[in-house]
Design an enzyme around this catalytic site. Structure first.
Site, PDB file in Angstrom:
ATOM      1  N   GLN A  32       0.024  -1.321 -12.789  1.00  0.00           N
ATOM      2  CA  GLN A  32       0.020  -0.485 -14.538  1.00  0.00           C
ATOM      3  C   GLN A  32      -0.097  -1.699 -15.536  1.00  0.00           C
ATOM      4  O   GLN A  32       0.574  -2.275 -15.492  1.00  0.00           O
ATOM      5  CB  GLN A  32      -0.041   1.082 -15.025  1.00  0.00           C
ATOM      6  CG  GLN A  32      -0.915   1.070 -15.554  1.00  0.00           C
ATOM      7  CD  GLN A  32      -0.611   2.627 -16.550  1.00  0.00           C
ATOM      8  OE1 GLN A  32       0.744   2.634 -17.586  1.00  0.00           O
ATOM      9  NE2 GLN A  32      -0.959   3.697 -16.240  1.00  0.00           N
TER      10      GLN A  32
ATOM     11  N   CYS B  36      -2.582   4.940 -23.964  1.00  0.00           N
ATOM     12  CA  CYS B  36      -0.909   5.123 -24.866  1.00  0.00           C
ATOM     13  C   CYS B  36      -1.834   5.513 -25.766  1.00  0.00           C
ATOM     14  O   CYS B  36      -2.447   4.459 -26.465  1.00  0.00           O
ATOM     15  CB  CYS B  36      -0.727   3.435 -23.752  1.00  0.00           C
ATOM     16  SG  CYS B  36       0.277   2.858 -24.925  1.00  0.00           S
TER      17      CYS B  36
ATOM     18  N   LYS C 174      -6.464   4.982 -16.073  1.00  0.00           N
ATOM     19  CA  LYS C 174      -5.790   6.253 -16.413  1.00  0.00           C
ATOM     20  C   LYS C 174      -6.574   6.218 -18.230  1.00  0.00           C
ATOM     21  O   LYS C 174      -6.157   5.471 -18.719  1.00  0.00           O
ATOM     22  CB  LYS C 174      -4.238   5.712 -16.742  1.00  0.00           C
ATOM     23  CG  LYS C 174      -3.410   6.307 -17.516  1.00  0.00           C
ATOM     24  CD  LYS C 174      -3.091   7.972 -17.022  1.00  0.00           C
ATOM     25  CE  LYS C 174      -1.846   9.269 -17.376  1.00  0.00           C
ATOM     26  NZ  LYS C 174      -0.841   8.885 -18.140  1.00  0.00           N
TER      27      LYS C 174
ATOM     28  N   GLY D 103      -0.511  15.938 -17.162  1.00  0.00           N
ATOM     29  CA  GLY D 103      -0.131  16.809 -17.794  1.00  0.00           C
ATOM     30  C   GLY D 103      -0.055  18.436 -17.963  1.00  0.00           C
ATOM     31  O   GLY D 103      -0.398  19.432 -17.382  1.00  0.00           O
ATOM     32  N   ASP D 104       1.659  18.125 -18.262  1.00  0.00           N
ATOM     33  CA  ASP D 104       2.102  19.584 -18.364  1.00  0.00           C
ATOM     34  C   ASP D 104       2.637  20.211 -16.640  1.00  0.00           C
ATOM     35  O   ASP D 104       2.659  20.939 -16.573  1.00  0.00           O
ATOM     36  CB  ASP D 104       1.655  21.189 -18.296  1.00  0.00           C
ATOM     37  CG  ASP D 104       1.505  21.060 -20.271  1.00  0.00           C
ATOM     38  OD1 ASP D 104       2.624  20.352 -20.785  1.00  0.00           O
ATOM     39  OD2 ASP D 104       0.303  21.803 -20.955  1.00  0.00           O
TER      40      ASP D 104
ATOM     41  N   ARG E  37       6.752  14.063 -17.346  1.00  0.00           N
ATOM     42  CA  ARG E  37       8.359  14.800 -17.728  1.00  0.00           C
ATOM     43  C   ARG E  37       8.940  15.405 -16.801  1.00  0.00           C
ATOM     44  O   ARG E  37      10.112  15.807 -16.834  1.00  0.00           O
ATOM     45  CB  ARG E  37       7.870  15.060 -19.032  1.00  0.00           C
ATOM     46  CG  ARG E  37       7.750  13.886 -19.856  1.00  0.00           C
ATOM     47  CD  ARG E  37       7.411  14.476 -21.996  1.00  0.00           C
ATOM     48  NE  ARG E  37       6.282  14.918 -21.428  1.00  0.00           N
ATOM     49  CZ  ARG E  37       4.942  15.772 -22.294  1.00  0.00           C
ATOM     50  NH1 ARG E  37       6.090  15.725 -23.611  1.00  0.00           N
ATOM     51  NH2 ARG E  37       3.602  16.192 -22.492  1.00  0.00           N
TER      52      ARG E  37
HETATM   53  C1  FMN Z   1       8.068   8.303 -21.778  1.00  0.00           C
HETATM   54  C2  FMN Z   1       7.088   8.093 -21.284  1.00  0.00           C
HETATM   55  C3  FMN Z   1       6.341   7.281 -21.251  1.00  0.00           C
HETATM   56  C4  FMN Z   1       5.863   7.487 -20.670  1.00  0.00           C
HETATM   57  N1  FMN Z   1       4.821   5.962 -20.013  1.00  0.00           N
HETATM   58  C5  FMN Z   1       3.567   6.045 -19.760  1.00  0.00           C
HETATM   59  C6  FMN Z   1       2.574   4.588 -19.046  1.00  0.00           C
HETATM   60  O1  FMN Z   1       3.527   3.213 -19.020  1.00  0.00           O
HETATM   61  N2  FMN Z   1       1.480   4.841 -18.802  1.00  0.00           N
HETATM   62  C7  FMN Z   1       0.704   5.977 -18.690  1.00  0.00           C
HETATM   63  O2  FMN Z   1       0.030   5.114 -17.810  1.00  0.00           O
HETATM   64  N3  FMN Z   1       1.409   6.946 -18.577  1.00  0.00           N
HETATM   65  C8  FMN Z   1       2.791   7.073 -19.707  1.00  0.00           C
HETATM   66  N4  FMN Z   1       3.030   8.215 -19.722  1.00  0.00           N
HETATM   67  C9  FMN Z   1       2.020   9.587 -19.786  1.00  0.00           C
HETATM   68  C10 FMN Z   1       2.332  10.088 -18.872  1.00  0.00           C
HETATM   69  O3  FMN Z   1       1.894   9.668 -17.443  1.00  0.00           O
HETATM   70  C11 FMN Z   1       1.247  11.508 -18.319  1.00  0.00           C
HETATM   71  O4  FMN Z   1       0.791  11.406 -18.219  1.00  0.00           O
HETATM   72  C12 FMN Z   1       2.291  12.556 -19.086  1.00  0.00           C
HETATM   73  O5  FMN Z   1       3.675  12.592 -20.117  1.00  0.00           O
HETATM   74  C13 FMN Z   1       1.445  13.394 -19.579  1.00  0.00           C
HETATM   75  O6  FMN Z   1       2.266  14.753 -17.993  1.00  0.00           O
HETATM   76  P1  FMN Z   1       3.565  15.421 -18.703  1.00  0.00           P
HETATM   77  O7  FMN Z   1       2.853  16.428 -19.606  1.00  0.00           O
HETATM   78  O8  FMN Z   1       4.000  16.199 -16.806  1.00  0.00           O
HETATM   79  O9  FMN Z   1       4.819  14.274 -18.970  1.00  0.00           O
HETATM   80  C14 FMN Z   1       4.303   8.341 -20.677  1.00  0.00           C
HETATM   81  C15 FMN Z   1       5.094   9.523 -20.796  1.00  0.00           C
HETATM   82  C16 FMN Z   1       6.159   9.765 -21.221  1.00  0.00           C
HETATM   83  C17 FMN Z   1       6.480  10.513 -21.350  1.00  0.00           C
END
Ligand code: FMN
Length: 329
Positions: A77, A107, A146, A212-213, A236
């Site tokens: 990425q 981001c 993304k 997401g979620d 997460r």
């Molecule tokens: C600690 C952390 C680091 C993340 N780093 C990136 C990243 O480097 N690139 C990216 O596209 N998304 C990143 N994300 C976003 C996740 O890929 C994901 O889209 C986001 O957490 C939503 O999913 P969730 O609600 O299931 O956690 C990050 C999220 C977290 C919590």
């Protein structure tokens, strides 16, 4: 109840499970990716990589992108703001053997936004499309994006999302992953799965990945069922629970999801730690593993005590002491 987990494709790459490991800065490194693959993750993404850093020199590139034989298919990425730099960095990733190039327009970190990178591009759809076109012209492998649902939380028509998705697919992008929150919302609030369903309806014959979620295997199945997206990301939901990839197959087959015993957690955490020390060395390894330990603590029957114990770890011996103290049956 059973649920059909359909394979999906990113360009020529067939991916046999519609739950993939998300890009996670500070977490989706080689040791964690390999652990998730052992648990059944079919496709992973690196942490986001700054294009300019990849262009500096080979030594830094090798330090930032740690690859190994079994770590495929893998998306590298990229984050950046200039089409020519993103394209040049994409070439470097291709030459290193990354299978897919993923472009981060999502981001929400202030530094990225102030430098017109990441989620900032949700304000500048034309530039996002120009970056996508430049990268597509530079590499011979699938390019994915993304995105966020919008930049502003108050945005209700998501014009930038539609414009970027349309432009990117027209240019030849292989898939788009949407984190269904606004850039402003960062990681809080509920992800908008209704919007994911609308995106999939509009781009029915394209590959759409929802994010997401997805905090559990059940949530992954719920997202797939409710929105029709081709795949979901474990973000997460995989931190502290790499078993999520196995659990989703269990649930889909109508079995209770695998709950790792303490002995199995012990063995998994030991393996993860040993791999991290091999990759990062005995000084950096424990520091990096501390934050993973904190995430693993949530699956333990005494999460608070275990979290505190991991927070204090500085050496390999201390890590193994925490495991022996808290993870013996
Ligand atoms: C600690 C952390 C680091 C993340 N780093 C990136 C990243 O480097 N690139 C990216 O596209 N998304 C990143 N994300 C976003 C996740 O890929 C994901 O889209 C986001 O957490 C939503 O999913 P969730 O609600 O299931 O956690 C990050 C999220 C977290 C919590």
């Amino acid at each position: 109840m059973t649920f059909e987990l359909k394979p999906f494709r990113i360009g020529p790459i067939e991916i046999d499970l519609p739950l993939v490991l998300a890009a996670l800065a500070g977490y989706s490194d080689q040791p964690f990716r390999m652990l998730c693959r052992d648990m059944g993750a079919p496709f992973c993404a690196t942490e986001m990589l700054l294009d300019k850093s990849l262009l500096l020199n080979q030594k830094l590139r090798r330090r930032l992108v740690q690859l190994c034989d079994g770590d495929h298919p893998l998306a590298g990425q990229l984050i950046g703001g200039e089409p020519h730099e993103m394209a040049a960095a994409a070439v470097q990733l291709s030459e290193m053997g990354l299978d897919v190039i993923d472009l981060n327009f999502a981001c929400p970190v202030r530094k990225a936004l102030s430098r017109h990178r990441g989620g900032y591009l949700m304000k500048e759809p034309a530039r996002a499309i120009a970056i996508t076109q430049a990268v597509l012209a530079a590499v011979d492998r699938p390019v994915t994006l993304k995105l966020r649902k919008s930049f502003d939380e108050a945005d209700r028509d998501h014009a930038a999302l539609w414009q970027i998705a349309e432009g990117a697919f027209d240019a030849g992008a292989a898939a788009i992953c949407i984190h269904a929150r606004s850039v402003e919302a960062k990681y809080s609030g509920k992800a908008d799965w209704d919007l994911l369903a609308r995106v999939k309806q509009r781009f029915a014959d394209r590959v759409i990945i929802g994010s997401g979620d997805v905090r559990s295997a059940q949530a992954a199945i719920d997202m797939l069922a409710a929105t029709g997206v081709d795949a979901a990301t474990a973000a997460r939901g995989a931190l502290g629970n790499p078993w999520i990839f196995r659990q989703v197959r269990d649930l889909a087959a109508g079995r209770p999801p695998h709950e790792p015993s303490l002995a199995e957690q012990h063995e998994t955490l030991r393996r993860h730690f040993d791999h991290a020390v091999t990759v990062y060395g005995p000084k950096r390894g424990p520091r990096i593993m501390r934050k993973f330990g904190i995430r693993y603590a949530r699956t333990h029957p005494h999460p608070k005590a275990v979290r505190m114990a991991f927070v204090a770890v500085k050496t390999p011996d201390q890590w193994h002491t925490v495991l022996d103290r808290h993870y013996e049956q």
